[in-house]
Motif scaffolding. Structure first.
Motif, short mmCIF file in Angstrom:
data_model
loop_
_atom_site.label_atom_id
_atom_site.label_comp_id
_atom_site.label_asym_id
_atom_site.label_seq_id
_atom_site.Cartn_x
_atom_site.Cartn_y
_atom_site.Cartn_z
N ALA A 182 0.83 -1.21 0.00
CA ALA A 182 0.00 0.00 0.00
C ALA A 182 0.86 1.26 0.00
O ALA A 182 0.56 2.22 -0.71
CB ALA A 182 -0.93 0.00 1.20
N ALA A 183 1.95 1.25 0.76
CA ALA A 183 2.81 2.43 0.85
C ALA A 183 3.49 2.74 -0.48
O ALA A 183 3.78 3.90 -0.77
CB ALA A 183 3.84 2.22 1.95
N GLN A 184 3.74 1.73 -1.28
CA GLN A 184 4.41 1.92 -2.57
C GLN A 184 3.46 2.37 -3.67
O GLN A 184 3.90 2.73 -4.75
CB GLN A 184 5.11 0.63 -2.99
N THR A 185 2.16 2.36 -3.40
CA THR A 185 1.16 2.76 -4.38
C THR A 185 1.20 4.28 -4.58
O THR A 185 1.34 5.04 -3.62
CB THR A 185 -0.25 2.33 -3.92
N SER A 186 1.07 4.70 -5.80
CA SER A 186 1.10 6.12 -6.14
C SER A 186 -0.04 6.88 -5.48
O SER A 186 -1.19 6.45 -5.53
CB SER A 186 1.01 6.26 -7.66
N GLY A 187 0.29 8.01 -4.85
CA GLY A 187 -0.72 8.88 -4.25
C GLY A 187 -1.00 8.62 -2.78
O GLY A 187 -1.74 9.37 -2.15
N VAL A 188 -0.40 7.60 -2.20
CA VAL A 188 -0.66 7.26 -0.79
C VAL A 188 0.15 8.18 0.12
O VAL A 188 1.36 8.34 -0.05
CB VAL A 188 -0.31 5.78 -0.51
N ASN A 189 -0.54 8.79 1.10
CA ASN A 189 0.11 9.66 2.08
C ASN A 189 0.40 8.93 3.38
O ASN A 189 1.44 9.17 4.00
CB ASN A 189 -0.74 10.88 2.38
N SER A 190 -0.52 8.07 3.83
CA SER A 190 -0.30 7.34 5.08
C SER A 190 -1.00 5.99 5.05
O SER A 190 -2.01 5.82 4.39
CB SER A 190 -0.81 8.16 6.27
N VAL B 289 -8.35 2.85 -6.41
CA VAL B 289 -8.80 1.94 -5.35
C VAL B 289 -8.79 0.49 -5.81
O VAL B 289 -8.34 -0.40 -5.09
CB VAL B 289 -10.21 2.35 -4.85
N ALA B 290 -9.26 0.25 -7.01
CA ALA B 290 -9.32 -1.13 -7.53
C ALA B 290 -7.92 -1.71 -7.67
O ALA B 290 -7.67 -2.87 -7.31
CB ALA B 290 -10.04 -1.15 -8.86
N ALA B 291 -6.98 -0.93 -8.17
CA ALA B 291 -5.61 -1.40 -8.34
C ALA B 291 -4.95 -1.65 -6.98
O ALA B 291 -4.21 -2.62 -6.81
CB ALA B 291 -4.79 -0.40 -9.13
N LEU B 292 -5.23 -0.80 -6.01
CA LEU B 292 -4.70 -0.98 -4.65
C LEU B 292 -5.21 -2.28 -4.04
O LEU B 292 -4.43 -3.08 -3.52
CB LEU B 292 -5.07 0.21 -3.77
N ALA B 293 -6.51 -2.50 -4.12
CA ALA B 293 -7.10 -3.71 -3.56
C ALA B 293 -6.56 -4.96 -4.25
O ALA B 293 -6.25 -5.96 -3.60
CB ALA B 293 -8.62 -3.67 -3.67
N LYS B 294 -6.40 -4.89 -5.56
CA LYS B 294 -5.88 -6.04 -6.32
C LYS B 294 -4.44 -6.36 -5.93
O LYS B 294 -4.09 -7.52 -5.75
CB LYS B 294 -5.97 -5.74 -7.81
N SER B 295 -3.61 -5.33 -5.79
CA SER B 295 -2.22 -5.58 -5.43
C SER B 295 -2.07 -6.10 -4.01
O SER B 295 -1.20 -6.94 -3.74
CB SER B 295 -1.38 -4.31 -5.63
N VAL B 296 -2.93 -5.66 -3.09
CA VAL B 296 -2.89 -6.20 -1.72
C VAL B 296 -3.34 -7.66 -1.73
O VAL B 296 -2.75 -8.50 -1.04
CB VAL B 296 -3.76 -5.35 -0.77
#
Length: 74
Positions: free
Chosen positions: A24-32, A52-59
């Motif tokens: 999640a931390a490596q995802t573009s646009g994440v602050n915390s 959001v979809a790409a974040l959930a998929k990568s997790v």
């Protein structure tokens, strides 16, 4: 616009939680990124312009039992 995303992670392994947080931390646009809940099973991600979809998929690729719970505009 800023978003708050909550992903529920169904694992008791501390190593698995750290892997999910790193993804999640490596995802573009994440602050915390932080773990919440009484058993630290909810990952809260805050940032701008997050796909959001790409974040959930990568997790899910790292942690098999992860589900998207809440997407909220801040």
């Amino acid at each position: 616009m800023k978003r708050k995303i909550v992903i529920k992670i169904q694992t008791e392994c501390e190593k698995c939680r750290k892997k999910a947080m790193m993804v999640a931390a490596q995802t573009s646009g994440v602050n915390s990124v932080e773990m919440q809940g009484e058993s630290k099973n909810q990952m809260v991600v805050i940032g701008e312009g997050i796909d959001v979809a790409a974040l959930a998929k990568s997790v899910r690729k790292k942690i098999k039992n992860a589900s998207l719970e809440i997407v909220q505009q801040l």
